[in-house]
Design a protein around this motif. Structure first.
Motif, PDB file in Angstrom:
ATOM      1  N   LEU A   1      -7.466  -4.180  -1.449  1.00 29.77           N
ATOM      2  CA  LEU A   1      -6.390  -4.932  -2.114  1.00 29.77           C
ATOM      3  C   LEU A   1      -5.420  -3.954  -2.742  1.00 29.77           C
ATOM      4  O   LEU A   1      -5.813  -3.098  -3.540  1.00 29.77           O
ATOM      5  N   ARG A   2      -4.160  -4.066  -2.377  1.00 33.26           N
ATOM      6  CA  ARG A   2      -3.131  -3.169  -2.915  1.00 33.26           C
ATOM      7  C   ARG A   2      -1.981  -4.003  -3.481  1.00 33.26           C
ATOM      8  O   ARG A   2      -1.044  -4.346  -2.766  1.00 33.26           O
ATOM      9  N   PRO A   3      -2.061  -4.320  -4.748  1.00 37.88           N
ATOM     10  CA  PRO A   3      -1.003  -5.134  -5.342  1.00 37.88           C
ATOM     11  C   PRO A   3       0.231  -4.295  -5.646  1.00 37.88           C
ATOM     12  O   PRO A   3       0.114  -3.168  -6.106  1.00 37.88           O
TER      13      PRO A   3
ATOM     14  N   GLY B   1      -1.549  -1.098   7.192  1.00 37.86           N
ATOM     15  CA  GLY B   1      -1.678  -1.294   5.745  1.00 37.86           C
ATOM     16  C   GLY B   1      -1.478   0.004   4.973  1.00 37.86           C
ATOM     17  O   GLY B   1      -0.926   0.011   3.868  1.00 37.86           O
ATOM     18  N   ASP B   2      -1.934   1.094   5.556  1.00 41.45           N
ATOM     19  CA  ASP B   2      -1.736   2.408   4.930  1.00 41.45           C
ATOM     20  C   ASP B   2      -0.242   2.666   4.765  1.00 41.45           C
ATOM     21  O   ASP B   2       0.231   3.051   3.685  1.00 41.45           O
ATOM     22  N   ILE B   3       0.501   2.420   5.821  1.00 42.02           N
ATOM     23  CA  ILE B   3       1.934   2.728   5.816  1.00 42.02           C
ATOM     24  C   ILE B   3       2.701   1.738   4.934  1.00 42.02           C
ATOM     25  O   ILE B   3       3.505   2.140   4.076  1.00 42.02           O
TER      26      ILE B   3
ATOM     27  N   SER C   1       1.721  -0.043   2.492  1.00 36.18           N
ATOM     28  CA  SER C   1       1.440  -0.010   1.052  1.00 36.18           C
ATOM     29  C   SER C   1       2.157   1.159   0.370  1.00 36.18           C
ATOM     30  O   SER C   1       2.575   1.046  -0.779  1.00 36.18           O
ATOM     31  N   ASP C   2       2.334   2.270   1.062  1.00 38.04           N
ATOM     32  CA  ASP C   2       3.160   3.344   0.488  1.00 38.04           C
ATOM     33  C   ASP C   2       4.597   2.853   0.338  1.00 38.04           C
ATOM     34  O   ASP C   2       5.255   3.091  -0.681  1.00 38.04           O
ATOM     35  N   LEU C   3       5.058   2.165   1.359  1.00 41.51           N
ATOM     36  CA  LEU C   3       6.422   1.637   1.312  1.00 41.51           C
ATOM     37  C   LEU C   3       6.580   0.671   0.116  1.00 41.51           C
ATOM     38  O   LEU C   3       7.520   0.788  -0.679  1.00 41.51           O
TER      39      LEU C   3
HETATM   40 MG    MG Z   1      -2.160   6.038   2.307  1.00 43.81          MG
END
Ligand code: MG
Ligand code: IPM
Length: 358
Positions: free
Chosen positions: A105-107, A247-249, A251-253
């Motif tokens: 989960l990345r809020p 999701g990795d990309i 979420s940084d954005l």
């Molecule tokens: Mg990352």
């Protein structure tokens, strides 16, 4: 019940940011009655140096025996050249997979006090509150075969495998629909179904699971479009669910919408809601040891730990409220500094949060 929490400092700024978060945990224990037992262990480059393995057996055993894990960040140039299996990042991937922490989960939440800190216009980001649900133990991160080999014409060829089974997609879809149900009942699934079979299956399975959640409005979007929409009109999204790499990309954005990657916490949960909690940013070796890193993403990860794994909602809200108050009071680390605000270091920021716990 006493909560057993394992602290993994990791590398780079890891010891500083986890140190600040540890003070918050200790204050909750000493001033607000949180029943807590803390342990420390090694993960990442520091574990390579001390034990020759980025995830020593002893660390994994302690992780299995604890109720929740707080991680700083791993990696650094010192370990970039060693063999792939010994690199710090591998330790991180192995602990995620070893504990089956498939639900990440990345809020991305914009604190009103930071509306001007984003590189995007305040009206585009103000009020932003979105949740990225990232699948964390599958996809091209773990798919086999993988490697760099000599091809038929003698040149080297690198290859990785993007792979998802129906059951892997199904369980993350259930997590995402469950979270959407607790929020605004809107879920957007991100894929590249126009090109990749793996994500064609993803779209099909997510759609099927969606029939069990008729109260949640499901939409689908290709990942390239999603990247564009996130910077154009991010508030169109509420919950997004996607694969490990996308999701990795994304979420940084998304972190940049909130002003700084130094603000974003994350939770990685297994089916029993046991979890590891970490800021989404890296180990920032360039600023390590200088007391300038922003500890708020790690402190907010403590809040997520209290909420999702330890089921201490009141303590979680207490930490989040303290962070809001500290920002409202004008305290800023360098990454979120604005004219007229009070510039503080990692330690001081942590202590301000402790002082504002109420
Ligand atoms: Mg990352
Ligand atoms: C993250 C990081 C990790 C990832 C790295 C450090 C292996 O970028 O947590 O987003 O790619 O998952």
């Amino acid at each position: 019940m006493v909560h057993k929490v394992l602290l993994l400092n990791g590398d780079g700024i890891g010891p500083e940011i986890v140190g600040a978060a540890e003070e918050v945990l200790l204050a909750l224990r000493d001033r607000f009655g949180l029943a807590l037992e803390l342990e420390h262990a090694l993960l990442g480059g520091c574990a390579v140096d001390a034990a020759g393995d980025p995830l020593p057996e002893a660390t994994l055993a302690l992780a299995r025996a604890s109720d929740a894990i707080l991680l700083g960040a791993v990696g650094g140039p010192k370990w970039d050249k060693i063999e792939r299996d010994k690199r710090p990042e591998r330790g991180l991937l192995r602990i995620r997979s070893g504990l089956d922490l498939y639900c990440n989960l990345r809020p991305a939440l914009l604190y009103p006090a930071l509306a001007e800190a984003s590189t995007l216009k305040p009206e585009v980001v103000s009020g932003l509150d979105l949740m990225i649900v990232r699948e964390l133990t599958g996809d091209i991160y773990f798919g086999k075969p993988r490697g760099i080999e000599i091809g038929t014409n003698g040149e080297r060829v690198g290859h990785n495998t993007m792979v998802y089974s129906e059951s892997e997609i199904r369980r993350i879809a259930h997590s995402a629909f469950g979270i959407a149900r607790l929020r605004n009942k809107k879920l957007c699934s991100i894929d590249k179904a126009n090109v990749l079979e793996t994500t064609e299956l993803w779209r099909e399975v997510v759609t099927t699971v969606g029939r069990e959640y008729v109260d949640v409005e499901l939409s689908h979007m290709y990942v390239d479009n999603a990247a564009m929409q996130l910077v154009r009109t991010p508030k169109q999204f509420d919950v997004m669910v996607t694969s490990n790499m996308f999701g990795d990309i994304l979420s940084d954005l998304a972190s940049m919408l909130t002003g700084s990657i130094g603000m974003l916490p994350s939770a990685s949960l297994n089916a029993e809601n046991k979890g590891m909690f970490e800021p989404i940013h890296g180990s920032a070796p360039d600023i390590a040891g200088r007391n300038v890193a922003n500890p708020l993403a790690t402190i907010l990860s403590v809040a997520m730990m209290l909420r999702y794994s330890l089921r201490e909602e009141a303590q979680a809200s207490r930490v989040e409220a303290a962070v809001s108050k500290v920002l409202d009071a004008g305290y800023r680390t360098a990454d979120i500094q604005q004219p007229g605000m009070k510039l503080v270091g990692t330690r001081e920021m942590g202590r301000e949060v402790v002082a504002h716990l109420a």
